[in-house]
Design a protein around this motif. Structure first.
Motif, PDB file in Angstrom:
ATOM      1  N   ASP A 122       0.853  -1.186   0.000  1.00 51.18           N
ATOM      2  CA  ASP A 122       0.000   0.000   0.000  1.00 51.18           C
ATOM      3  C   ASP A 122       0.895   1.244   0.000  1.00 51.18           C
ATOM      4  O   ASP A 122       1.194   1.811   1.059  1.00 51.18           O
ATOM      5  N   ASN A 127      -3.602   5.495  -3.297  1.00 51.47           N
ATOM      6  CA  ASN A 127      -4.776   6.361  -3.123  1.00 51.47           C
ATOM      7  C   ASN A 127      -4.291   7.804  -3.250  1.00 51.47           C
ATOM      8  O   ASN A 127      -3.069   8.036  -3.295  1.00 51.47           O
ATOM      9  N   LYS A 176      -9.687   2.204  -9.031  1.00 44.66           N
ATOM     10  CA  LYS A 176     -10.185   2.255  -7.660  1.00 44.66           C
ATOM     11  C   LYS A 176     -11.302   3.299  -7.593  1.00 44.66           C
ATOM     12  O   LYS A 176     -11.116   4.457  -8.008  1.00 44.66           O
ATOM     13  N   ARG A 206      -9.228   1.860  10.090  1.00 48.84           N
ATOM     14  CA  ARG A 206     -10.082   3.035  10.342  1.00 48.84           C
ATOM     15  C   ARG A 206     -11.326   2.648  11.132  1.00 48.84           C
ATOM     16  O   ARG A 206     -11.884   3.474  11.865  1.00 48.84           O
ATOM     17  N   ALA A 258      -7.772  -3.719   3.874  1.00 44.29           N
ATOM     18  CA  ALA A 258      -6.973  -2.492   3.737  1.00 44.29           C
ATOM     19  C   ALA A 258      -6.922  -1.752   5.068  1.00 44.29           C
ATOM     20  O   ALA A 258      -7.520  -2.179   6.051  1.00 44.29           O
ATOM     21  N   SER A 259      -6.178  -0.632   5.059  1.00 50.84           N
ATOM     22  CA  SER A 259      -5.988   0.162   6.273  1.00 50.84           C
ATOM     23  C   SER A 259      -5.416  -0.738   7.374  1.00 50.84           C
ATOM     24  O   SER A 259      -5.934  -0.804   8.480  1.00 50.84           O
ATOM     25  N   ARG A 273      -2.716  -1.738  10.029  1.00 52.41           N
ATOM     26  CA  ARG A 273      -1.834  -0.947  10.897  1.00 52.41           C
ATOM     27  C   ARG A 273      -0.817  -1.770  11.675  1.00 52.41           C
ATOM     28  O   ARG A 273       0.149  -1.231  12.203  1.00 52.41           O
TER      29      ARG A 273
HETATM   30  C1  E4P Z   1      -6.250   0.923   0.639  1.00 50.03           C
HETATM   31  O1  E4P Z   1      -6.385   0.674  -0.522  1.00 50.03           O
HETATM   32  C2  E4P Z   1      -5.911   2.243   1.186  1.00 50.03           C
HETATM   33  O2  E4P Z   1      -4.969   2.822   0.313  1.00 50.03           O
HETATM   34  C3  E4P Z   1      -5.239   2.180   2.543  1.00 50.03           C
HETATM   35  O3  E4P Z   1      -5.136   0.862   3.015  1.00 50.03           O
HETATM   36  C4  E4P Z   1      -5.760   3.161   3.532  1.00 50.03           C
HETATM   37  O4  E4P Z   1      -5.048   3.006   4.741  1.00 50.03           O
HETATM   38  P1  E4P Z   1      -5.039   4.096   5.917  1.00 50.03           P
HETATM   39  O5  E4P Z   1      -6.333   4.000   6.670  1.00 50.03           O
HETATM   40  O6  E4P Z   1      -3.866   3.701   6.770  1.00 50.03           O
HETATM   41  O7  E4P Z   1      -4.868   5.424   5.243  1.00 50.03           O
END
Ligand code: E4P
Length: 217
Positions: A6, A28, A83, A132, A163-164, A166
């Protein structure tokens, strides 16, 4: 399970791609900003390095402009996966692009119902944002698990792209809960390799080896 990186940082992509760890890339608008590069140029360069899907995000929010942007992005390379935001118009664009054979990634997914709609619109990938959701005291992994159940119940082919991400624990939990893919920043992917007992064990072995006075040759 596939691993995507990512980032829009070429050096990070190159390093892990050379290791053979990377099955695809997600970007993104915030990551493009961080790269300091032009979106078309950077996506082109990423596609020249990586074999798998490379998600490039539209920034328009209405149907006609999203279609126009999607057409620019998809011309960059066959690797490009468009996307789209999980909105009413995003779903309409997804349906149209799917019909014309383009790959799509429905992003900013926070509920099982949104994922269900992405699958019904024919999305190639749907991206539930685990971190998130956790940030607002909800459980991102529950959403992954419930999407898996529903997709399996009805035979939806849309892949779940967690996604996202951490933490390294997020990667493991996403795999256990049935995500098809995890996309994570370079730092998290590299952290998957590390364990203090590996470092400590290696140090002991090397110290003992030194004492043998031997060489492998
Ligand atoms: C996924 O496609 C997004 O680019 C990404 O995982 C968002 O992550 P973030 O919440 O750490 O910004």
């Amino acid at each position: 399970m596939k691993l995507f990186i990512d980032t829009a940082n070429i050096n990070e992509i190159r390093e892990l791609n050379d290791l053979g760890l990377i099955d695809g890339v997600t970007t993104n608008p915030s990551l493009i900003l961080k790269s300091g590069r032009n979106i078309i140029e950077v996506i082109e360069e990423i596609c020249s390095l990586v074999n798998g899907p490379v998600s490039a995000e539209v920034t328009a929010t209405n149907y006609d402009d999203m279609i126009r942007e999607a057409s620019h992005l998809s011309k960059i390379s066959a690797n490009v996966c468009v996307k789209l935001p999980l909105t009413f118009d995003g779903l309409r664009v997804c349906k149209a692009l799917t019909k014309n054979g383009y790959k799509t990634n429905l992003t900013l997914c926070f509920t099982v119902n949104q994922a269900l709609l992405a699958a019904k619109a024919g999305a190639t990938f749907v991206s539930p944002f685990v971190g998130r959701l956790d940030d607002i005291s909800l459980n991102g992994m529950t959403v992954i698990r419930e999407i898996r159940t529903i997709f399996d119940n009805y035979g939806f082919q849309t892949e779940i792209l967690a996604a996202s991400i951490r933490t390294v624990n997020h990667v493991k939990e996403a795999a256990l809960n049935g995500a098809d893919i995890v996309t994570a920043p370079s730092a998290i992917l590299k952290e998957l390799i590390r364990h203090p007992l590996t470092d400590k064990g290696l140090e002991i072995f090397l110290t003992d080896w030194e004492k043998t006075g031997q060489k492998i040759s």
